[in-house]
Scaffold this motif. Structure first.
Motif, PDB file in Angstrom:
ATOM      1  N   GLN A   1       9.468  29.417  80.784  1.00 46.93           N
ATOM      2  CA  GLN A   1      10.466  28.920  80.980  1.00 46.93           C
ATOM      3  C   GLN A   1      11.709  29.915  80.858  1.00 46.93           C
ATOM      4  O   GLN A   1      12.648  29.939  81.476  1.00 46.93           O
ATOM      5  CB  GLN A   1      10.825  27.910  79.699  1.00 46.93           C
ATOM      6  CG  GLN A   1      10.304  26.540  79.909  1.00 46.93           C
ATOM      7  CD  GLN A   1      10.526  25.977  78.493  1.00 46.93           C
ATOM      8  OE1 GLN A   1      10.629  26.259  77.539  1.00 46.93           O
ATOM      9  NE2 GLN A   1      10.206  24.271  78.536  1.00 46.93           N
ATOM     10  N   LYS A   2      11.376  31.072  79.827  1.00 42.14           N
ATOM     11  CA  LYS A   2      12.099  32.503  80.064  1.00 42.14           C
ATOM     12  C   LYS A   2      12.321  32.988  81.347  1.00 42.14           C
ATOM     13  O   LYS A   2      13.365  33.272  81.840  1.00 42.14           O
ATOM     14  CB  LYS A   2      11.723  33.112  78.859  1.00 42.14           C
ATOM     15  CG  LYS A   2      12.102  32.623  77.479  1.00 42.14           C
ATOM     16  CD  LYS A   2      11.817  33.929  76.602  1.00 42.14           C
ATOM     17  CE  LYS A   2      12.165  33.417  75.057  1.00 42.14           C
ATOM     18  NZ  LYS A   2      11.807  34.338  74.035  1.00 42.14           N
TER      19      LYS A   2
ATOM     20  N   GLN B   1      11.546  31.459  84.126  1.00 43.20           N
ATOM     21  CA  GLN B   1      12.182  30.792  85.320  1.00 43.20           C
ATOM     22  C   GLN B   1      13.920  30.761  85.063  1.00 43.20           C
ATOM     23  O   GLN B   1      14.705  30.945  86.046  1.00 43.20           O
ATOM     24  CB  GLN B   1      12.024  29.163  85.215  1.00 43.20           C
ATOM     25  CG  GLN B   1      10.642  28.942  85.772  1.00 43.20           C
ATOM     26  CD  GLN B   1      10.615  29.082  87.303  1.00 43.20           C
ATOM     27  OE1 GLN B   1      10.094  30.113  87.778  1.00 43.20           O
ATOM     28  NE2 GLN B   1      11.361  28.479  87.873  1.00 43.20           N
ATOM     29  N   GLN B   2      14.243  31.053  83.750  1.00 44.70           N
ATOM     30  CA  GLN B   2      15.783  30.963  83.539  1.00 44.70           C
ATOM     31  C   GLN B   2      16.241  32.338  84.123  1.00 44.70           C
ATOM     32  O   GLN B   2      17.292  32.582  84.882  1.00 44.70           O
ATOM     33  CB  GLN B   2      15.966  31.010  81.864  1.00 44.70           C
ATOM     34  CG  GLN B   2      17.286  31.240  81.720  1.00 44.70           C
ATOM     35  CD  GLN B   2      18.297  29.842  82.280  1.00 44.70           C
ATOM     36  OE1 GLN B   2      17.722  28.744  82.703  1.00 44.70           O
ATOM     37  NE2 GLN B   2      19.569  30.058  82.821  1.00 44.70           N
TER      38      GLN B   2
ATOM     39  N   GLU C   1      19.173  33.171  86.842  1.00 42.07           N
ATOM     40  CA  GLU C   1      20.270  34.045  86.667  1.00 42.07           C
ATOM     41  C   GLU C   1      20.295  35.031  87.657  1.00 42.07           C
ATOM     42  O   GLU C   1      21.433  35.498  88.017  1.00 42.07           O
ATOM     43  CB  GLU C   1      20.088  34.436  85.260  1.00 42.07           C
ATOM     44  CG  GLU C   1      20.387  33.442  84.224  1.00 42.07           C
ATOM     45  CD  GLU C   1      20.040  33.921  82.829  1.00 42.07           C
ATOM     46  OE1 GLU C   1      20.000  35.273  82.703  1.00 42.07           O
ATOM     47  OE2 GLU C   1      20.176  33.177  81.796  1.00 42.07           O
TER      48      GLU C   1
END
Length: 187
Positions: A79-80, A82-83, A87
């Protein structure tokens, strides 16, 4: 006689190494056996050499908790990542819009987007900071133009001198001049 003692010694040593299981069923009845307990029974493995017992149910529960923890950590890591990629893509789109809006100040390929699936060896080391890299490339190009040291930016790239703690961006001008700026100078 010696042969018989030798055979008995071998057999008893194998039994001692094998261990036993203390099984307690749902009615509280205790049984000792040489094979593992049924799944619905409380199980303790007994080691004849040390006399120690290992609660197999607790051990299995701890292993399941550890596995679940590892799976949750992996989900969180994904998840990190992907974030960060989202960005980085936003920063890259901002860079491309800047170039389109200012064709006299930036060459068409002044700040090409870094493809997360096909990063160069230099950029790959900084994959976890890709969003910062994209932003700093734009800031470096804008800063060099604002100082008058450059009238047109040909490229703004991550420099090989970068470290994880301090990124360095190299801006090449149309005059052939290259100007390096550190992350600290750009913030």
């Amino acid at each position: 006689m010696r042969f018989t003692i030798l055979i008995l010694g071998i057999i008893s040593s194998n039994l001692c190494e094998a261990g036993a299981y203390k099984c307690i069923d749902e009615n509280g009845k205790t049984a000792y056996q040489s094979k593992p307990c049924a799944n619905n029974q409380n199980a303790v493995e007994i080691n004849f050499k040390t006399g120690a017992g290992i609660d197999k149910n607790t051990e299995q529960s701890q292993q399941a908790e550890l596995q679940e923890s590892k799976e949750l950590e992996e989900i969180e890591r994904q998840q990190k990542k992907q974030q960060l990629l989202i960005e980085a893509k936003i920063e890259s789109e901002t860079n491309q819009q800047l170039i389109k809006d200012n064709p006299d100040k930036y060459s068409a390929y002044a700040i090409p987007p870094y493809d997360p699936d096909n990063l160069s060896d230099v950029v790959k080391k900084f994959e976890a900071r890709l969003n910062d890299v994209e932003k700093l490339r734009r800031l470096a190009a804008e800063k060099v133009l604002s100082t008058g040291q450059c009238t047109r930016v040909e490229s703004s790239e991550l420099n090989i001198k970068s470290t994880l703690e301090k990124l360095v961006i190299l801006v090449d001008c149309s005059t052939g001049r290259g100007i390096s700026l550190t992350e600290d100078e750009l913030k």
